[in-house]
Write a protein that holds these residues in place. Structure first.
Motif, PDB file in Angstrom:
ATOM      1  N   CYS A 262       0.823  -1.173   0.004  1.00  0.00           N
ATOM      2  CA  CYS A 262       0.117   0.030  -0.005  1.00  0.00           C
ATOM      3  C   CYS A 262       0.869   1.464   0.099  1.00  0.00           C
ATOM      4  CB  CYS A 262      -0.928  -0.019   1.396  1.00  0.00           C
ATOM      5  SG  CYS A 262      -2.177  -0.999   1.186  1.00  0.00           S
ATOM      6  N   ASN A 263       2.168   1.114   0.201  1.00  0.00           N
ATOM      7  CA  ASN A 263       2.994   2.452   0.291  1.00  0.00           C
ATOM      8  C   ASN A 263       3.404   2.504  -1.308  1.00  0.00           C
ATOM      9  OD1 ASN A 263       4.262  -0.257   0.471  1.00  0.00           O
ATOM     10  ND2 ASN A 263       6.185   0.513   0.964  1.00  0.00           N
ATOM     11  N   CYS A 264       2.422   3.015  -1.906  1.00  0.00           N
ATOM     12  CA  CYS A 264       2.890   3.156  -3.551  1.00  0.00           C
ATOM     13  C   CYS A 264       1.921   4.222  -3.749  1.00  0.00           C
ATOM     14  CB  CYS A 264       2.390   1.916  -4.175  1.00  0.00           C
ATOM     15  SG  CYS A 264       2.493   2.031  -6.144  1.00  0.00           S
ATOM     16  N   VAL A 265       2.691   4.984  -4.608  1.00  0.00           N
ATOM     17  CA  VAL A 265       2.172   6.309  -5.364  1.00  0.00           C
ATOM     18  C   VAL A 265       2.264   6.339  -7.003  1.00  0.00           C
ATOM     19  CG1 VAL A 265       2.297   7.862  -3.343  1.00  0.00           C
ATOM     20  CG2 VAL A 265       4.344   7.751  -4.879  1.00  0.00           C
ATOM     21  N   SER A 266       1.398   7.170  -7.587  1.00  0.00           N
ATOM     22  CA  SER A 266       1.461   7.019  -8.915  1.00  0.00           C
ATOM     23  C   SER A 266       1.682   8.746  -9.307  1.00  0.00           C
ATOM     24  CB  SER A 266       0.347   6.787  -9.547  1.00  0.00           C
ATOM     25  OG  SER A 266       0.325   7.149 -11.003  1.00  0.00           O
ATOM     26  N   VAL A 267       2.555   8.915 -10.215  1.00  0.00           N
ATOM     27  CA  VAL A 267       2.923  10.256 -10.693  1.00  0.00           C
ATOM     28  C   VAL A 267       1.584  10.747 -11.211  1.00  0.00           C
ATOM     29  CG1 VAL A 267       5.124   9.845 -11.032  1.00  0.00           C
ATOM     30  CG2 VAL A 267       3.699   9.501 -13.003  1.00  0.00           C
ATOM     31  N   PRO A 268       1.361  12.196 -11.485  1.00  0.00           N
ATOM     32  CA  PRO A 268      -0.125  12.447 -11.802  1.00  0.00           C
ATOM     33  C   PRO A 268      -0.297  12.619 -13.371  1.00  0.00           C
ATOM     34  CG  PRO A 268       1.082  14.409 -11.017  1.00  0.00           C
ATOM     35  CD  PRO A 268       2.069  13.161 -10.666  1.00  0.00           C
TER      36      PRO A 268
END
Length: 391
Positions: A262-268
């Motif tokens: 869950c420690n995941c992000v996406s660039v916008p």
């Protein structure tokens, strides 16, 4: 307050306010929606003695809506300014600056002031190597710098104002084909446009507040809601993370979550067309402004896994992120082979064709990122990623 501290704050006070005011706030009754504040002004001859306060002071009762002050605080929180209970109209409050974090000593160098009527909040960092200052208005008027990108709407952006609703059967079926569960959709507040069953709404939240929304048609056409903040998708999932995973799109973020991370992000905004060894000046690096706006989260991260797409734009994105966040703390995944002549492109392809366990192993086997600059290789030590469960 010491004389030296007073001298430090006097230039800002003089520049912003040309009259002297003292504010005395009354207690807030739990049954009243308004905070009552009294103010008075004084004037006297500089040659004569100062009149007694009872003669000089003229009390004028004013009311300040609590909702207005709360809205100003929410807008400041979008910029990383975390207001506490001492931030009340008419007073100056010293807080930690989100731009410089108070320097090595972490001093509370950001002076924040909410005007008496609750229509405006302003701030200035008094560290000479920062000096960050700006303001936000209650009525949505544009301010300066980063605030312009956020304060473009009157009031807080909400799911109701965007006419969003939970995804229907068509959209949940679309995600089911991509091995993304209803639970993951709910946790990430994936919705649909009310009355349009073909439009997916990826909601961008910061500190639990809706700050932006990206729409995607099932036919893969993208657009953003006007006034959306340019930030990382899933920023709240890395508040306390020491390790994070970067992906290239919202669906890949949801896919990585299905694999247990869950420690995941996406660039916008997806990937660039190409990359460069030389970093542009900060003022010209507008494409990656979202990395600077998330500096508080990213600075404390010890390990970054780059899981961008397996194509030239995806590799350019990985390179750009590594250059800006530090190659010494970056690792990169290697997507597995699809057949004899091709490889899987991204996290969702691996999830769909190989399953969540295989995707998890791919991420866990990320290698230290290597970047060649003038025949010099910069890399990191190997380390296993940390799995953070959903809260």
């Amino acid at each position: 307050m010491s004389a030296s501290s007073l001298c430090l704050y006097r230039p800002l006070i003089t520049a912003l306010f040309f009259s002297r005011r003292r504010l005395i706030s009354s207690s807030l009754s739990s049954s009243l929606p308004l905070v009552r504040v009294w103010s008075y002004s004084s004037s006297h001859s500089s040659n004569g003695p100062t009149p007694p306060p009872a003669i000089v002071e003229k009390m004028e009762e004013q009311t300040i809506g609590v909702a207005k002050v709360d809205t100003l605080k929410q807008k400041m929180e979008l910029l990383g300014i975390l207001c506490n209970d001492s931030c009340v109209p008419g007073r100056y409050t010293n807080l930690l600056c989100p731009k410089c974090n108070g320097g090595p000593s972490m001093e509370r160098s950001l002076s924040v002031h909410i005007v008496q009527k609750g229509d405006l909040a302003m701030w200035r960092c008094f560290r000479t190597d920062c000096s960050w200052g700006d303001q936000v208005f209650i009525d949505g008027r544009a301010a300066h710098n980063e605030v312009k990108k956020i304060v473009q709407f009157s009031g807080q952006m909400t799911e109701e104002s965007l006419r969003l609703e939970p995804p229907g059967e068509k959209i949940t079926a679309y995600f089911s084909e991509r091995m993304i569960s209803d639970e993951t959709l709910r946790r990430n507040a994936v919705m649909q446009r009310s009355g349009d069953k073909d439009i997916i709404a990826f909601t961008y939240k910061r500190n639990g507040l809706l700050v932006g929304c990206k729409f995607r048609s099932i036919e893969k056409r993208y657009w953003k809601e006007k006034g959306s903040e340019k930030t990382l998708y899933g920023i709240d999932d890395i508040n306390d993370a020491a390790e994070i995973i970067f992906v290239e799109g919202e669906i890949d973020k949801l896919s990585v979550e299905e694999a247990g991370f869950c420690n995941c992000v996406s660039v916008p905004d997806g990937a660039p067309g190409k990359s460069s060894n030389k970093l542009p000046p900060v003022e010209k690096d507008s494409r990656y402004q979202y990395l600077r706006s998330c500096k508080q989260h990213l600075d404390k991260v010890s390990r970054i896994i780059l899981a961008t797409d397996n194509d030239k734009p995806g590799q350019a994105l990985a390179r750009d992120i590594a250059l800006r966040l530090g190659t010494h703390r970056c690792w990169q995944v290697s997507w597995p082979k699809k057949d004899e002549s091709s490889y899987y492109k991204d996290a969702n392809e691996v999830l769909r064709h190989m399953g969540p366990d295989a995707l998890r192993k791919v991420i866990e086997n990320a290698k230290p990122y290597q970047l060649c600059i003038s025949d010099r290789v910069v890399s990191s030590d190997k380390h296993k990623p940390e799995r953070i469960p959903a809260s």
